[in-house]
Design a protein around this motif. Structure first.
Motif, PDB file in Angstrom:
ATOM      1  N   ASN A  80       0.808  -1.219   0.000  1.00  0.00           N
ATOM      2  CA  ASN A  80       0.000   0.000   0.000  1.00  0.00           C
ATOM      3  C   ASN A  80       0.844   1.272   0.000  1.00  0.00           C
ATOM      4  OD1 ASN A  80      -2.693   1.000  -0.091  1.00  0.00           O
ATOM      5  ND2 ASN A  80      -2.551   1.614   2.049  1.00  0.00           N
ATOM      6  N   THR A 107      -7.524   1.975 -10.527  1.00  0.00           N
ATOM      7  CA  THR A 107      -7.541   1.186  -9.285  1.00  0.00           C
ATOM      8  C   THR A 107      -8.890   0.533  -9.008  1.00  0.00           C
ATOM      9  OG1 THR A 107      -5.804   2.560  -8.311  1.00  0.00           O
ATOM     10  CG2 THR A 107      -7.127   1.277  -6.796  1.00  0.00           C
ATOM     11  N   TYR A 168      -2.376  -1.184  -5.168  1.00  0.00           N
ATOM     12  CA  TYR A 168      -3.362  -0.521  -4.314  1.00  0.00           C
ATOM     13  C   TYR A 168      -4.633  -1.359  -4.179  1.00  0.00           C
ATOM     14  CZ  TYR A 168      -0.934   4.012  -4.195  1.00  0.00           C
ATOM     15  OH  TYR A 168      -0.044   5.025  -3.965  1.00  0.00           O
ATOM     16  N   SER A 172      -6.175  -2.834  -0.674  1.00  0.00           N
ATOM     17  CA  SER A 172      -7.508  -2.540  -0.151  1.00  0.00           C
ATOM     18  C   SER A 172      -8.205  -3.815   0.323  1.00  0.00           C
ATOM     19  CB  SER A 172      -8.359  -1.853  -1.224  1.00  0.00           C
ATOM     20  OG  SER A 172      -7.796  -0.622  -1.601  1.00  0.00           O
ATOM     21  N   VAL A 250     -11.591   2.629  -2.623  1.00  0.00           N
ATOM     22  CA  VAL A 250     -10.779   3.059  -3.757  1.00  0.00           C
ATOM     23  C   VAL A 250     -11.517   4.047  -4.649  1.00  0.00           C
ATOM     24  CG1 VAL A 250      -9.350   0.991  -3.777  1.00  0.00           C
ATOM     25  CG2 VAL A 250     -11.458   1.047  -5.128  1.00  0.00           C
ATOM     26  N   THR A 253      -9.824   7.387  -5.582  1.00  0.00           N
ATOM     27  CA  THR A 253      -8.952   7.652  -6.733  1.00  0.00           C
ATOM     28  C   THR A 253      -9.686   8.432  -7.811  1.00  0.00           C
ATOM     29  OG1 THR A 253      -9.481   5.511  -7.766  1.00  0.00           O
ATOM     30  CG2 THR A 253      -7.558   5.598  -6.319  1.00  0.00           C
TER      31      THR A 253
END
Length: 303
Positions: A80, A107, A168, A172, A250, A253
């Motif tokens: 991460n 992502t 990423y 998560s 996410v 993003t």
């Protein structure tokens, strides 16, 4: 069980997180003038971790000593922070920031797929996949024609930023295993893990003992990155992850470019164009689809 539809509190935290991470571009613009990449990244996560542990100590939250937990903190810090930060920095040697933002906004695609493979309660659905497509197109629209003239770089550089998005995504999903641990401890443990990983890298590559002493502006930027963009940001991150799941966290993003542009308009006096409005509206539709709120609103109601 994870709440797939976020409430007002989760949305408020997600928006605040996007503002904090969107503002990090201002701090980076100052810091990179005098410090090399890995030194900036290490100072960010290292000082951020110290701040988090001090906050945990003040609240009476003691470090947990289970060996398995600290192994997970190291893994989380690796996937991460250490890996994606390094890949993005390496990729952006050739890839312009606008294109990098769009590549990073992939992502949610990878998170939807990773969550479908690795979780029982965040399975792939048509609305989530469509929402990710619409959200990404909104990011591209918001960047406007600027992205067409952006420096694309080599395919390998672009692939590095996409690989960061994949990292990423798995982070998560992996982070869900900390659901029984206070978000403050999880954030402190993760940043401690990434600091341990990045420290030898910084020594080997940047050789900080050879650097000139940074100016006050640079130190203030580093403090901003550590306190706001790391300590505060990861408390919000793990709180949202615990309450709303990997797919929803996410979504930030998509919102970070929105926050960055709005901050530029508010702070730097930049103009708001039609493509910004269209892009933000498109992102809002994608967010509502992934969150499930749009389907609930459109669902016929019995009278």
């Amino acid at each position: 069980m994870i709440n797939r539809t976020m409430g007002p509190a989760e949305w408020a935290m997600l928006i605040l997180l996007s503002i904090v991470w969107g503002g990090s571009f201002f701090f980076y613009a100052i810091a990179v003038k005098e410090l090399p990449t890995f030194t900036i990244v290490f100072l960010r996560v290292g000082l951020g971790s110290i701040g988090l542990w001090l906050a945990a100590w003040a609240m009476g939250l003691l470090p947990l000593r289970q060996p398995g937990l600290w192994r997970n903190f190291l893994i989380m810090g690796l996937i991460n922070n250490a890996i994606p930060f390094s890949l993005i920095v390496w990729g952006q040697r050739e890839v312009a920031s606008g294109l990098a933002a769009i590549l990073n906004a992939t992502t949610p695609f990878f998170t939807v797929l990773a969550a479908n493979m690795l979780t029982a309660d965040e399975k792939l659905s048509w609305n989530r996949l469509l929402g990710a497509v619409i959200g990404l197109s909104g990011v591209a629209a918001m960047m406007g024609t600027d992205i067409l003239g952006a420096q694309g770089g080599s395919p390998l550089s672009q692939l590095a930023i996409v690989a960061a998005a994949v990292s990423y995504a798995f982070a998560s999903v992996f982070g869900r295993r900390f659901s029984t641990i206070p978000p403050l401890i999880t954030a402190a443990g993760q940043t401690a893990g990434s600091s341990l990983i990045l420290f030898p890298v910084m020594l080997a590559i940047d050789m900080p003992w050879r650097l000139a002493s940074p100016s006050l502006d640079v130190w203030l930027a580093i403090i901003g990155l550590a306190v706001l963009c790391t300590s505060l940001a990861y408390i919000l991150y793990f709180t949202i992850l615990k309450r709303a799941g990997a797919t929803n966290i996410v979504l930030v993003t998509f919102l970070v470019p929105v926050s960055a542009i709005l901050l530029g308009i508010a702070v730097l006096g930049e103009a708001l164009g039609l493509h910004h409005i269209v892009g933000m509206a498109t992102i809002a539709v994608g967010l509502a689809l992934i969150d499930g709120r749009l389907l609930t609103f459109l669902k016929p109601r019995r009278i």
